[in-house]
Design an enzyme around this catalytic site. Structure first.
Site, PDB file in Angstrom:
ATOM      1  N   LYS A 256       2.458  -3.348   7.274  1.00  9.09           N
ATOM      2  CA  LYS A 256       2.712  -3.530   5.844  1.00  9.09           C
ATOM      3  C   LYS A 256       4.147  -3.083   5.512  1.00  9.09           C
ATOM      4  CE  LYS A 256       0.359  -4.690   2.918  1.00  9.09           C
ATOM      5  NZ  LYS A 256       0.022  -6.023   2.352  1.00  9.09           N
TER       6      LYS A 256
ATOM      7  N   TYR B 211      -1.651  -0.686  11.008  1.00 11.45           N
ATOM      8  CA  TYR B 211      -1.791  -1.337   9.695  1.00 11.45           C
ATOM      9  C   TYR B 211      -0.608  -0.992   8.796  1.00 11.45           C
ATOM     10  CZ  TYR B 211      -3.183  -1.748   4.778  1.00 11.45           C
ATOM     11  OH  TYR B 211      -3.192  -2.016   3.427  1.00 11.45           O
TER      12      TYR B 211
ATOM     13  N   THR C 286       0.822  -1.211   0.000  1.00 12.92           N
ATOM     14  CA  THR C 286       0.000   0.000   0.000  1.00 12.92           C
ATOM     15  C   THR C 286       0.862   1.270   0.000  1.00 12.92           C
ATOM     16  OG1 THR C 286      -1.423   1.276   1.488  1.00 12.92           O
ATOM     17  CG2 THR C 286      -0.080  -0.366   2.525  1.00 12.92           C
ATOM     18  N   ASP C 287       0.280   2.383  -0.454  1.00 17.56           N
ATOM     19  CA  ASP C 287       0.994   3.664  -0.375  1.00 17.56           C
ATOM     20  C   ASP C 287       1.054   4.182   1.064  1.00 17.56           C
ATOM     21  OD1 ASP C 287      -1.686   4.378  -0.078  1.00 17.56           O
ATOM     22  OD2 ASP C 287      -1.643   6.018  -1.538  1.00 17.56           O
ATOM     23  N   GLU C 288       0.263   3.564   1.960  1.00 19.67           N
ATOM     24  CA  GLU C 288       0.229   4.073   3.348  1.00 19.67           C
ATOM     25  C   GLU C 288       1.570   3.876   4.064  1.00 19.67           C
ATOM     26  OE1 GLU C 288      -3.318   3.434   5.599  1.00 19.67           O
ATOM     27  OE2 GLU C 288      -4.538   3.142   3.804  1.00 19.67           O
TER      28      GLU C 288
HETATM   29  P1  NAD Z   1      -9.269  -7.577   2.199  1.00 17.04           P
HETATM   30  O1  NAD Z   1      -9.255  -7.283   3.651  1.00 17.04           O
HETATM   31  O2  NAD Z   1     -10.495  -7.301   1.409  1.00 17.04           O
HETATM   32  O3  NAD Z   1      -8.929  -9.131   1.964  1.00 17.04           O
HETATM   33  C1  NAD Z   1      -7.893  -9.803   2.627  1.00 17.04           C
HETATM   34  C2  NAD Z   1      -8.030 -11.288   2.351  1.00 17.04           C
HETATM   35  O4  NAD Z   1      -6.945 -11.953   3.039  1.00 17.04           O
HETATM   36  C3  NAD Z   1      -9.331 -11.903   2.881  1.00 17.04           C
HETATM   37  O5  NAD Z   1      -9.882 -12.767   1.915  1.00 17.04           O
HETATM   38  C4  NAD Z   1      -8.895 -12.663   4.136  1.00 17.04           C
HETATM   39  O6  NAD Z   1      -9.710 -13.791   4.403  1.00 17.04           O
HETATM   40  C5  NAD Z   1      -7.472 -13.054   3.757  1.00 17.04           C
HETATM   41  N1  NAD Z   1      -6.605 -13.287   4.938  1.00 17.04           N
HETATM   42  C6  NAD Z   1      -6.491 -12.482   6.027  1.00 17.04           C
HETATM   43  N2  NAD Z   1      -5.631 -13.030   6.906  1.00 17.04           N
HETATM   44  C7  NAD Z   1      -5.175 -14.192   6.344  1.00 17.04           C
HETATM   45  C8  NAD Z   1      -4.253 -15.179   6.745  1.00 17.04           C
HETATM   46  N3  NAD Z   1      -3.630 -15.124   7.940  1.00 17.04           N
HETATM   47  N4  NAD Z   1      -4.016 -16.230   5.926  1.00 17.04           N
HETATM   48  C9  NAD Z   1      -4.647 -16.311   4.716  1.00 17.04           C
HETATM   49  N5  NAD Z   1      -5.540 -15.410   4.293  1.00 17.04           N
HETATM   50  C10 NAD Z   1      -5.806 -14.349   5.090  1.00 17.04           C
HETATM   51  O7  NAD Z   1      -8.020  -6.810   1.591  1.00 17.04           O
HETATM   52  P2  NAD Z   1      -7.870  -6.073   0.187  1.00 17.04           P
HETATM   53  O8  NAD Z   1      -8.457  -4.722   0.294  1.00 17.04           O
HETATM   54  O9  NAD Z   1      -8.303  -6.987  -0.891  1.00 17.04           O
HETATM   55  O10 NAD Z   1      -6.285  -5.892   0.114  1.00 17.04           O
HETATM   56  C11 NAD Z   1      -5.458  -6.918  -0.424  1.00 17.04           C
HETATM   57  C12 NAD Z   1      -4.009  -6.487  -0.305  1.00 17.04           C
HETATM   58  O11 NAD Z   1      -3.809  -5.263  -1.023  1.00 17.04           O
HETATM   59  C13 NAD Z   1      -3.562  -6.233   1.137  1.00 17.04           C
HETATM   60  O12 NAD Z   1      -2.261  -6.740   1.273  1.00 17.04           O
HETATM   61  C14 NAD Z   1      -3.570  -4.716   1.264  1.00 17.04           C
HETATM   62  O13 NAD Z   1      -2.607  -4.298   2.182  1.00 17.04           O
HETATM   63  C15 NAD Z   1      -3.219  -4.285  -0.151  1.00 17.04           C
HETATM   64  N6  NAD Z   1      -3.751  -2.975  -0.568  1.00 17.04           N
HETATM   65  C16 NAD Z   1      -5.082  -2.662  -0.380  1.00 17.04           C
HETATM   66  C17 NAD Z   1      -5.572  -1.426  -0.820  1.00 17.04           C
HETATM   67  C18 NAD Z   1      -7.038  -1.074  -0.674  1.00 17.04           C
HETATM   68  O14 NAD Z   1      -7.418   0.071  -0.961  1.00 17.04           O
HETATM   69  N7  NAD Z   1      -7.925  -1.987  -0.294  1.00 17.04           N
HETATM   70  C19 NAD Z   1      -4.709  -0.514  -1.437  1.00 17.04           C
HETATM   71  C20 NAD Z   1      -3.370  -0.873  -1.604  1.00 17.04           C
HETATM   72  C21 NAD Z   1      -2.917  -2.102  -1.179  1.00 17.04           C
END
Ligand code: NAD
Length: 357
Positions: free
Chosen positions: A168, A164, A138-140
Site C-alpha cells: 500500500k 500488505y 491505510t494508516d498501516e
Molecule cells: P476488501 O478486501 O474487503 O475488498 C477489496 C475488493 O477489491 C474486493 O471486492 C475484491 O474483489 C476487489 N479486488 C481485489 N483485487 C482486485 C483486482 N486486481 N482488480 C479489481 N478488483 C479487485 O477491502 P476493504 O477492507 O474494503 O478495503 C478497501 C480499501 O481500503 C483497500 O485499498 C484497503 O487497503 C483500504 N483500507 C482498508 C481498511 C480496513 O480496515 N478494512 C482501513 C484503511 C484502508
C-alpha cells in the site's frame, strides 16, 4: 449554467468499504456509479443487492491489472471522479502469499494511474478541472507507534512492516508521483481500522462476533495488547465522499475515529454486548468471554496505530457520527440480524454461485 453530472468510477466496490461507499453514493446523492471489481474471495455481490437495480448503478468484472479492459471502461463510462479501493487487504494473507499483493496493490494501481493519465490528457479544460483520482489507503503505511504517545499525521514518514502495508505504501508513492510529475489531480486518504456491517469474517471484529455466537474459540494474537484506532465503516464512507468531492487536489487526509483500543478490550466489549443481545448461548457456554484463547502472535505485528484526524475535521468539516460503543453495538446487531449474509459467506456459496458452480 447547469454543471455536468458527476460520474464516479469505483474500484473494489464489492468489498467491505467499497460497498459501503456505493450504497451511500446511490442512496444519498444523484451521482452515477460504475463498480469495477475482479470479485476475488473478498468481493461479494450480496453486499450490493439492495441497490443493484438502480439506474445510476452499473458494474463490470474487471481486474485492475488488465489495462485494456480498464481503458474500454473509461472510454465508455467517461468518469469525472475515480475512487480507487480495489486491493488485497488482509495482513495474514500477505504474509502467507505476498505475490498477489504486489500484483493488485502495486501493478494494479500503476495500471489504473496510466489509464487515468491517458484519459485525463484527452479531456477538455473544464473536464480536467473537475477530474479527481482519489486513492484510498491505510494508516498501516506509517508503521508502528509502539512506546510513544504520538499520532500519525499527514507528515509522518512511511515505515511499513508487513507485505500488505509495504504494497500500500508503494501504491501511495506511485499516486503522489503521478500527481507531481504528470499533473494528475490526485488525493490520498489514509484511514485507521474499519469495522461494521458486511465485513468479511476473516477480520478481527466479525470473526470474534461469529465465533462467539457459534460457541467457537475466540483466538487473540499474542497478549492482545496491540492497539488499533477503530472507525465505523459508514463514517469512513462519508469521509471518502466528502474528500473526493470537496478535497483539495494534491492533498493527503488522515481519517480516524479517536478510538484507540487494545484488541483484548475490543474482544471483551463484543462479548459483553453479545451477553446482552444474544443471552441464549450455545450449549456448554457459560460466558462468551470464556471462549477467549491466546494464540501465537503474527510475525512483524505492529503494536500501536493512532490517527490525528484534525486536518480533515478542520478543512472539510468531517467528524465521525459513531462512538466505538454505538458503532460496535450496531455491528453486533447487524451480524445477529443478517445471518443469511454471513452463512453464505462462511459456506462459500456466494462464490460458487457467482462462478457458475
Ligand atoms: P476488501 O478486501 O474487503 O475488498 C477489496 C475488493 O477489491 C474486493 O471486492 C475484491 O474483489 C476487489 N479486488 C481485489 N483485487 C482486485 C483486482 N486486481 N482488480 C479489481 N478488483 C479487485 O477491502 P476493504 O477492507 O474494503 O478495503 C478497501 C480499501 O481500503 C483497500 O485499498 C484497503 O487497503 C483500504 N483500507 C482498508 C481498511 C480496513 O480496515 N478494512 C482501513 C484503511 C484502508
Amino acid at each position: 449554467m447547469k454543471s455536468s453530472p458527476i460520474k464516479i468510477l469505483v474500484t473494489g466496490g464489492y468489498g467491505f468499504i467499497g460497498s459501503a461507499v456505493i450504497r451511500r453514493l446511490i442512496g444519498s446523492s444523484d451521482y452515477s456509479v460504475i463498480n469495477l471489481d475482479k470479485l476475488t474471495y473478498a468481493g461479494n455481490l450480496d453486499s450490493l443487492q439492495d441497490i443493484s437495480n438502480n439506474q445510476r448503478y452499473s458494474d463490470a468484472r474487471v481486474d485492475i491489472c488488465d489495462s485494456q479492459a480498464l481503458s474500454l471502461i473509461f472510454e465508455k463510462f467517461q468518469p469525472t471522479h475515480i475512487m480507487h479501493l480495489a486491493a488485497e487487504s488482509h495482513v495474514d494473507r500477505s504474509i502467507d502469499g505476498p505475490a498477489e499483493f504486489i500484483d493488485t496493490n502495486i501493478i494494479g494501481t500503476f495500471n489504473l494511474l496510466e489509464v487515468a493519465r491517458n484519459y485525463f490528457n484527452n479531456l477538455n479544460t473544464a473536464e480536467q478541472k473537475k477530474f479527481r483520482f482519489h486513492h484510498i489507503s491505510t494508516d498501516e503505511v506509517y508503521g508502528d507507534l509502539e512506546g510513544t504517545d504520538d499520532l500519525f499525521t499527514e507528515k509522518t514518514s512511511y515505515s511499513p512492516s508487513s507485505p500488505y502495508s509495504a504494497s500500500k505504501a508503494a501504491s501511495d508513492h506511485l499516486v503522489r508521483a503521478w500527481g507531481r510529475t504528470y499533473g494528475l489531480p490526485i488525493i490520498i486518504t489514509n484511514c485507521s481500522n474499519n469495522y461494521g456491517p458486511y465485513h468479511f469474517p476473516e477480520k478481527l471484529i466479525p470473526h470474534v462476533i461469529l465465533n462467539a455466537f457459534q460457541g467457537k474459540a475466540i483466538p487473540i494474537y499474542g497478549n492482545g495488547l496491540q492497539i488499533r484506532d477503530w472507525l465505523y465503516v459508514e463514517d469512513h464512507a462519508k469521509a471518502l465522499i466528502r474528500v473526493v468531492i470537496e478535497g483539495k487536489t494534491g492533498e493527503t487526509y488522515n481519517i480516524g475515529g479517536h478510538n484507540e483500543k487494545t484488541n483484548l478490550e475490543v474482544v471483551e466489549l463484543i462479548c459483553s454486548i453479545l451477553e446482552e443481545l444474544a443471552p441464549n448461548k450455545p450449549n456448554g457456554i457459560d460466558k462468551y468471554k470464556d471462549l477467549i484463547t491466546f494464540v501465537k502472535d503474527r510475525p512483524g505485528h505492529d503494536k500501536r496505530y493512532a490517527i490525528d484526524a484534525s486536518k480533515i475535521e478542520r478543512e472539510l468539516g468531517w467528524v465521525p457520527d459513531e462512538t466505538f460503543d454505538s458503532g460496535l453495538r450496531k455491528t453486533v446487531k447487524w451480524y445477529l440480524d443478517n445471518s443469511a449474509w454471513w452463512e453464505r459467506v462462511l459456506s462459500g456459496k456466494y462464490r460458487l454461485e457467482r462462478l457458475g458452480g
